[in-house]
Design a protein around this motif. Structure first.
Motif, PDB file in Angstrom:
ATOM      1  N   ASN A  54     -15.407 -49.065 -33.883  1.00  0.00           N
ATOM      2  CA  ASN A  54     -16.122 -48.213 -34.711  1.00  0.00           C
ATOM      3  C   ASN A  54     -15.590 -47.031 -34.969  1.00  0.00           C
ATOM      4  O   ASN A  54     -16.082 -46.296 -36.097  1.00  0.00           O
ATOM      5  CB  ASN A  54     -17.418 -48.092 -34.265  1.00  0.00           C
ATOM      6  N   LEU A  55     -14.621 -46.556 -34.433  1.00  0.00           N
ATOM      7  CA  LEU A  55     -13.822 -45.446 -34.614  1.00  0.00           C
ATOM      8  C   LEU A  55     -12.499 -45.521 -35.618  1.00  0.00           C
ATOM      9  O   LEU A  55     -12.055 -44.585 -36.141  1.00  0.00           O
ATOM     10  CB  LEU A  55     -13.445 -44.585 -33.343  1.00  0.00           C
ATOM     11  N   ILE A  56     -12.284 -46.476 -35.998  1.00  0.00           N
ATOM     12  CA  ILE A  56     -10.895 -46.909 -36.573  1.00  0.00           C
ATOM     13  C   ILE A  56     -11.407 -46.748 -38.392  1.00  0.00           C
ATOM     14  O   ILE A  56     -12.341 -47.334 -38.575  1.00  0.00           O
ATOM     15  CB  ILE A  56     -10.464 -48.283 -36.333  1.00  0.00           C
ATOM     16  N   PHE A 111     -13.096 -52.245 -16.652  1.00  0.00           N
ATOM     17  CA  PHE A 111     -12.972 -51.152 -17.266  1.00  0.00           C
ATOM     18  C   PHE A 111     -14.359 -50.913 -18.306  1.00  0.00           C
ATOM     19  O   PHE A 111     -14.796 -49.760 -18.234  1.00  0.00           O
ATOM     20  CB  PHE A 111     -11.707 -50.870 -18.005  1.00  0.00           C
ATOM     21  N   ILE A 112     -14.438 -51.961 -18.899  1.00  0.00           N
ATOM     22  CA  ILE A 112     -15.635 -51.696 -19.940  1.00  0.00           C
ATOM     23  C   ILE A 112     -16.993 -51.807 -19.373  1.00  0.00           C
ATOM     24  O   ILE A 112     -17.730 -50.918 -19.594  1.00  0.00           O
ATOM     25  CB  ILE A 112     -15.428 -52.964 -21.089  1.00  0.00           C
ATOM     26  N   SER A 113     -17.161 -52.455 -18.231  1.00  0.00           N
ATOM     27  CA  SER A 113     -18.463 -52.633 -17.577  1.00  0.00           C
ATOM     28  C   SER A 113     -18.545 -51.171 -16.813  1.00  0.00           C
ATOM     29  O   SER A 113     -19.933 -51.060 -16.862  1.00  0.00           O
ATOM     30  CB  SER A 113     -18.454 -53.949 -16.598  1.00  0.00           C
ATOM     31  N   LYS A 114     -17.538 -50.747 -16.481  1.00  0.00           N
ATOM     32  CA  LYS A 114     -17.841 -49.105 -15.588  1.00  0.00           C
ATOM     33  C   LYS A 114     -18.007 -48.060 -16.706  1.00  0.00           C
ATOM     34  O   LYS A 114     -17.961 -47.037 -16.267  1.00  0.00           O
ATOM     35  CB  LYS A 114     -16.733 -49.141 -14.834  1.00  0.00           C
ATOM     36  N   GLU A 115     -17.768 -48.539 -18.018  1.00  0.00           N
ATOM     37  CA  GLU A 115     -17.688 -47.549 -19.062  1.00  0.00           C
ATOM     38  C   GLU A 115     -16.724 -46.638 -18.872  1.00  0.00           C
ATOM     39  O   GLU A 115     -16.885 -45.390 -19.210  1.00  0.00           O
ATOM     40  CB  GLU A 115     -19.082 -47.038 -19.249  1.00  0.00           C
ATOM     41  N   TYR A 116     -15.347 -46.990 -18.278  1.00  0.00           N
ATOM     42  CA  TYR A 116     -14.283 -45.927 -18.131  1.00  0.00           C
ATOM     43  C   TYR A 116     -13.748 -46.111 -19.613  1.00  0.00           C
ATOM     44  O   TYR A 116     -12.956 -45.171 -19.932  1.00  0.00           O
ATOM     45  CB  TYR A 116     -13.418 -46.551 -17.159  1.00  0.00           C
ATOM     46  N   ILE A 167     -14.087 -47.621 -23.900  1.00  0.00           N
ATOM     47  CA  ILE A 167     -15.121 -47.909 -24.842  1.00  0.00           C
ATOM     48  C   ILE A 167     -14.322 -48.444 -25.993  1.00  0.00           C
ATOM     49  O   ILE A 167     -13.201 -48.424 -26.164  1.00  0.00           O
ATOM     50  CB  ILE A 167     -15.754 -46.805 -25.472  1.00  0.00           C
ATOM     51  N   PRO A 168     -14.817 -49.611 -26.512  1.00  0.00           N
ATOM     52  CA  PRO A 168     -14.236 -50.170 -27.901  1.00  0.00           C
ATOM     53  C   PRO A 168     -14.164 -49.214 -28.955  1.00  0.00           C
ATOM     54  O   PRO A 168     -14.762 -48.186 -29.220  1.00  0.00           O
ATOM     55  CB  PRO A 168     -15.265 -51.362 -28.391  1.00  0.00           C
ATOM     56  N   GLU A 179      -6.643 -59.231 -18.175  1.00  0.00           N
ATOM     57  CA  GLU A 179      -7.591 -59.419 -17.107  1.00  0.00           C
ATOM     58  C   GLU A 179      -8.556 -58.329 -16.551  1.00  0.00           C
ATOM     59  O   GLU A 179      -9.487 -58.623 -15.800  1.00  0.00           O
ATOM     60  CB  GLU A 179      -6.830 -60.263 -16.124  1.00  0.00           C
ATOM     61  N   TYR A 180      -8.255 -57.159 -16.741  1.00  0.00           N
ATOM     62  CA  TYR A 180      -8.941 -56.239 -16.008  1.00  0.00           C
ATOM     63  C   TYR A 180      -9.722 -55.529 -17.235  1.00  0.00           C
ATOM     64  O   TYR A 180     -10.474 -54.461 -16.722  1.00  0.00           O
ATOM     65  CB  TYR A 180      -8.008 -55.147 -15.385  1.00  0.00           C
ATOM     66  N   LEU A 181      -9.652 -55.828 -18.337  1.00  0.00           N
ATOM     67  CA  LEU A 181     -10.490 -55.023 -19.615  1.00  0.00           C
ATOM     68  C   LEU A 181     -11.995 -55.168 -19.248  1.00  0.00           C
ATOM     69  O   LEU A 181     -12.676 -53.861 -19.617  1.00  0.00           O
ATOM     70  CB  LEU A 181     -10.263 -55.571 -20.622  1.00  0.00           C
TER      71      LEU A 181
END
Length: 111
Positions: A109-111, A98-103, A105-106, A93-95
């Motif tokens: 693309n790195l996998i 963290f994503i909106s504040k750019e703490y 990143i998905p 529920e906190y993801l």
């Protein structure tokens, strides 16, 4: 056992991808800071896990585990400072926060 395996994989990924926050950090014995809430409690053998991880990876695993009721507040606060952890446990529920504040990143693309 499943939690340990998932945690170990995340830690190894962080170690391999880059654990240094500063260019002058000791690369022969990197420090990995981890914020945990419910994964690997003291009664589950946290100290033994840390010792074995450090031995196998030649690194220093530093786990911060605030009281459960204060976990998300302290974790969010840690990201406002240079002491942000390399790895952290985030409740689903906190993801979005963290994503909106750019703490975080998905990693797709790195996998």
């Amino acid at each position: 056992m499943k939690n340990y395996l998932i945690f170990l994989i995340l830690l190894l990924f962080a170690l391999l991808s880059s654990c240094s926050k500063h260019k002058d950090q000791n690369l022969t014995n990197p420090e990995i800071s981890v914020y945990l809430d419910t994964i690997i409690q003291d009664w589950e053998g946290q100290k033994e896990f840390i010792n074995e991880f450090n031995r196998l990876t030649n690194s220093s695993l530093l786990i911060t585990q605030p009281p459960h009721q204060q976990y998300m507040d302290k974790l969010l606060l840690s990201f406002s400072d240079v002491s942000a952890p390399d790895i952290c446990e985030i409740l689903p529920e906190y993801l979005s926060i963290f994503i909106s504040k750019e703490y975080i990143i998905p990693l797709n693309n790195l996998i």
